[in-house]
Design an enzyme around this catalytic site. Structure first.
Site, short mmCIF file in Angstrom:
data_model
loop_
_atom_site.label_atom_id
_atom_site.label_comp_id
_atom_site.label_asym_id
_atom_site.label_seq_id
_atom_site.Cartn_x
_atom_site.Cartn_y
_atom_site.Cartn_z
N HIS A 26 0.83 -1.19 0.00
CA HIS A 26 0.00 0.00 0.00
C HIS A 26 0.87 1.24 0.00
O HIS A 26 1.94 1.24 0.61
CB HIS A 26 -0.93 0.01 1.22
CG HIS A 26 -2.07 0.95 1.04
ND1 HIS A 26 -1.99 2.27 1.39
CD2 HIS A 26 -3.30 0.76 0.50
CE1 HIS A 26 -3.13 2.86 1.08
NE2 HIS A 26 -3.95 1.98 0.54
N ASP B 94 -8.06 -5.02 -0.92
CA ASP B 94 -8.48 -5.87 -2.03
C ASP B 94 -8.18 -7.35 -1.82
O ASP B 94 -8.73 -8.19 -2.53
CB ASP B 94 -7.80 -5.41 -3.33
CG ASP B 94 -8.27 -4.04 -3.73
OD1 ASP B 94 -9.48 -3.79 -3.66
OD2 ASP B 94 -7.43 -3.20 -4.10
#
Ligand code: COA
Length: 385
Positions: free
Chosen positions: A271, A322
């Protein structure tokens, strides 16, 4: 700035931050990400509390108004969302003409852009009108996504049931049958978890467009385009494609090792802001486990755990939102290609919140670029090149 002033202004002197990492580009009270601690808040409230106690409709009100709704306010919002969930016949006719094999995010983008044609007050960006548009968008998104999903499979669209909440209505319209309570609940919390994430690429895009005082449909259409990319919202579909490609537990370790050796990215991992576990992944991991138990299909959850373990060990990297949402939605029976549109069904709440915030205190977003090209290059006429 007019052209003369812009020409006279000094060129940007500070070096550009690659991908604008670490650059603070707006003030917001909507949401905050603490990448070091792995914390996410919406209007000050921790995401874990919202996941445990709240509903998507409550969170929409929270994002738009800065506080949780009173009962009458929540009822009002629910009524207004329901009043906006039916499709305009002209829009349905347009959607029916889309190629069946078109990418779902492309069809969503085009349908949402066309919504502006049927809203006489689209250009009114006063708070009152903009909240009306935002409510229309929140009401329309689930119906548009579910309808497009059915059309691409040559199935008859299912009309929304106005008495259902957003999550239940969406699953009902998508599958043509009422979801189980567990599926509807997990989906509702999934919508909460994906609702806002500060200045992510699509939200920033929506603010840049809104900052020109373009209408909300334009800002949201641009945001959908940004969300469609594999490095943003497109990752969830790719996570499930990867799990299906790996196919079985024994192949996980060699697959990941091979991908890393070839410098390929493992989707759903890493991320730009979180340096530790993404708190949304914490919730989706639990849901993936719950789905595995409910559907008697542990494989995808267990394979995901194994990939997570290898990526932590080998790269010190953690799953993002996700990663476990992919297996959760898969076990819920949602077609792979719908995961990113579902992200949009949720994120429309955050986008519209940010657009409202941008309109309320607008300044055109116009950064500078660090020029790295040559200067004083003589112009050579076309015959002499
Ligand atoms: N798998 C393997 N390696 C990864 C990786 C992943 N998912 N994500 C990042 N890396 C590696 C890169 O290859 C790079 O290695 P290098 O320095 O040896 O070249 C390093 O980590 C930095 O990657 P970079 O893409 O520059 O970091 P970032 O902070 O910009 O990345 C993401 C953020 C999300 C774009 C990135 O982690 C990624 O592409 N993840 C997969 C896509 C995804 O899940 N997106 C959804 C985000 S919510």
């Amino acid at each position: 700035m007019d052209k003369a002033k812009e020409a006279a202004a000094p060129t940007a002197s500070a070096p550009a931050a690659a991908g604008l990492r670490g650059v603070v580009a707006a003030t917001t009270s909507i949401g905050d990400v603490n990448g070091e601690k792995g914390e996410l808040i919406y209007q000050g409230i921790n995401i874990h509390d919202l996941a445990r106690y709240s509903t998507f409709e409550e969170v929409i009100f929270l994002l738009w108004n800065g506080r949780l709704p009173k009962r009458a306010e929540l009822d009002d919002l629910k009524r207004n969302i329901s009043a906006n969930c039916e499709l305009q016949p002209e829009l349905l006719a347009l959607m029916q003409k889309f190629p069946r094999d078109a990418e779902p995010m492309d069809t969503l983008r085009t349908a949402v852009s066309a919504l502006a044609f049927y809203d006489k007050s689209a250009k009114d960006i006063s708070r009152e009108a903009a909240v009306r548009t935002a409510t229309r968008l929140v009401g329309q998104f689930p119906t548009i996504v579910a309808t497009l999903a059915r059309l691409r499979k040559e199935q008859e669209p299912v009309a929304p049931k106005p008495d259902l909440n957003v999550a239940t209505n969406f699953l009902y319209m998508l599958k043509g049958e009422m979801p189980s309570e567990q599926d509807a609940h997990i989906f509702d919390v999934g919508l909460i978890l994906q609702a806002d994430h500060e200045l992510n690429a699509s939200t920033f895009t929506s603010r840049v467009v809104a900052g020109t005082l373009a209408d909300m449909y334009g800002a949201v259409t641009a945001a959908i385009a940004a969300l469609s990319g594999p490095l943003h919202g497109g990752a969830n579909t790719n996570v499930m494609k990867m799990l299906l490609e790996i196919g079985e537990m024994e192949k996980v370790e060699p697959y990941v090792r091979n991908a890393l050796a070839e410098k390929k990215k493992i989707m759903g991992i890493g991320h730009a802001v979180y340096k530790t576990e993404d708190p949304r992944a914490t919730n989706f991991r639990r849901f993936s486990k719950e789905m595995a138990e409910a559907k008697g299909e542990a494989k995808w959850y267990e394979m995901s755990l194994k990939i997570e373990e290898i990526m932590k060990r080998e790269k010190g990297m953690y799953p993002n939102v996700d990663f476990f949402s992919a297996s959760t939605f898969y076990m819920m029976g949602i077609p792979l290609e719908q995961y990113t549109p579902i992200f949009a069904v949720s994120r429309i709440s955050g986008w519209t919140g940010h657009i409202l915030e941008q309109y309320a205190n607008n300044k055109l977003i116009r950064p500078r670029a660090e020029y790295v090209g040559p200067r004083n290059v003589p112009y050579v006429s076309i015959d002499e090149r």
